[in-house]
Enzyme design. Structure first.
Site, PDB file in Angstrom:
ATOM      1  N   HIS A  93    -102.638  10.352  24.794  1.00  0.00           N
ATOM      2  CA  HIS A  93    -102.863  11.458  23.913  1.00  0.00           C
ATOM      3  C   HIS A  93    -102.629  12.788  24.756  1.00  0.00           C
ATOM      4  CE1 HIS A  93    -106.601  12.835  25.060  1.00  0.00           C
ATOM      5  NE2 HIS A  93    -106.751  11.709  25.562  1.00  0.00           N
ATOM      6  N   CYS A 112    -107.219   5.740  25.117  1.00  0.00           N
ATOM      7  CA  CYS A 112    -108.222   6.509  25.744  1.00  0.00           C
ATOM      8  C   CYS A 112    -109.579   6.544  25.095  1.00  0.00           C
ATOM      9  CB  CYS A 112    -107.501   8.053  26.089  1.00  0.00           C
ATOM     10  SG  CYS A 112    -108.884   9.267  26.864  1.00  0.00           S
ATOM     11  N   ARG A 126    -111.744  11.883  19.983  1.00  0.00           N
ATOM     12  CA  ARG A 126    -110.983  12.333  18.989  1.00  0.00           C
ATOM     13  C   ARG A 126    -109.552  11.415  18.582  1.00  0.00           C
ATOM     14  NH1 ARG A 126    -109.472  17.676  22.406  1.00  0.00           N
ATOM     15  NH2 ARG A 126    -109.541  16.123  23.826  1.00  0.00           N
ATOM     16  N   CYS A 158    -104.833  15.110  27.649  1.00  0.00           N
ATOM     17  CA  CYS A 158    -105.835  14.248  28.142  1.00  0.00           C
ATOM     18  C   CYS A 158    -106.380  14.587  29.503  1.00  0.00           C
ATOM     19  CB  CYS A 158    -105.203  12.647  28.460  1.00  0.00           C
ATOM     20  SG  CYS A 158    -106.352  11.500  28.825  1.00  0.00           S
ATOM     21  N   ASP A 205    -111.299   9.256  24.864  1.00  0.00           N
ATOM     22  CA  ASP A 205    -111.433  10.461  24.099  1.00  0.00           C
ATOM     23  C   ASP A 205    -112.030  10.360  22.663  1.00  0.00           C
ATOM     24  OD1 ASP A 205    -110.031  13.498  24.522  1.00  0.00           O
ATOM     25  OD2 ASP A 205    -110.690  12.882  22.512  1.00  0.00           O
TER      26      ASP A 205
HETATM   27 ZN   LIG Z   1    -107.888  11.164  27.296  1.00  0.00          ZN
END
Ligand SMILES: [Zn+2]
Length: 211
Positions: free
Chosen positions: A98, A42, A46, A101, A44
């Site tokens: 994750h 992803c 993090r 999400c 994202d």
């Molecule tokens: Zn995500």
């Protein structure tokens, strides 16, 4: 100081430190790349694949998009996949979701509009496929189970692609892994694995690791 200038300064310090420690590092890096892994994850911020696996540059090719989705119509993804299989000959493909999400949430609930709504529509297909199981869970556990089921369905979809099937058929060493990352403890949890021996019409839903 502007935030972006901090990045450039940090980069300079990083390169200098590496050069001090290993004077031939960049000369060797420039010769060729031979990554062992393709990571599909992803976007994202993090979930930084090389940092969370402590992998130095050169170890993994990385493809990221919102909610770690694989679509055969996505030419960007297919080009990355083809390069990883045919040119750098990776031995492992890791598809990693994750917990928590936001992309999976948007797709599942059909909350996104415009480009993002269109992109994460694949997650809604996952929900339709597993609606019974997801709806039977307590409200607070549904999103994380959707994350796990999304990893499962994307991994199976990846495994069915001609490029992967022909690689399996040719006897090349290749394993597909479905993992989930937990933002709360920084730990990767393996969910499932697919290789040349796996019968794709019988792939079970993974046991819930964390819901
Ligand atoms: Zn995500």
């Amino acid at each position: 100081m502007n935030d972006h200038k901090l990045l450039l300064l940090a980069n300079k310090a990083w390169a200098e430190q590496l050069r001090d420690e290993r004077p031939d590092y960049f000369a060797r890096q420039a010769e060729e790349q031979k990554p062992n892994f393709l990571w599909i994850g992803c976007s994202d911020s993090r979930v930084a694949p090389d940092q969370i696996t402590n992998s130095p540059p050169g170890v993994m090719s990385i493809h990221r998009n919102v909610a770690n989705l694989v679509y055969e119509e996505d030419r960007n993804f297919m080009a990355v996949l083809q390069t990883a299989i045919e040119r750098t000959k990776v031995r492992h493909i890791i598809l990693c979701g994750h917990y928590g999400c936001g992309g999976v949430q948007q797709g599942w609930k059909q909350e996104g509009r415009g480009a993002i709504g269109e992109w994460v529509s694949g997650v809604h297909d996952v929900y339709v496929e597993h609606r019974e199981e997801v709806d039977a869970l307590p409200e607070g556990q549904r999103l994380n189970r959707m994350v796990e089921l999304n990893v499962r369905d994307q991994l199976v979809r990846l495994a069915r692609m001609d490029l992967i099937q022909s690689t399996f058929a040719a006897g090349h060493e290749l394993m597909l892994h479905g993992w989930v990352y937990d933002l709360r403890d920084g730990i990767l949890k393996p969910l499932m694995m697919i290789d040349a021996q796996t019968r794709l019409d019988t792939v079970e839903r993974p046991q819930p690791v964390l819901v």
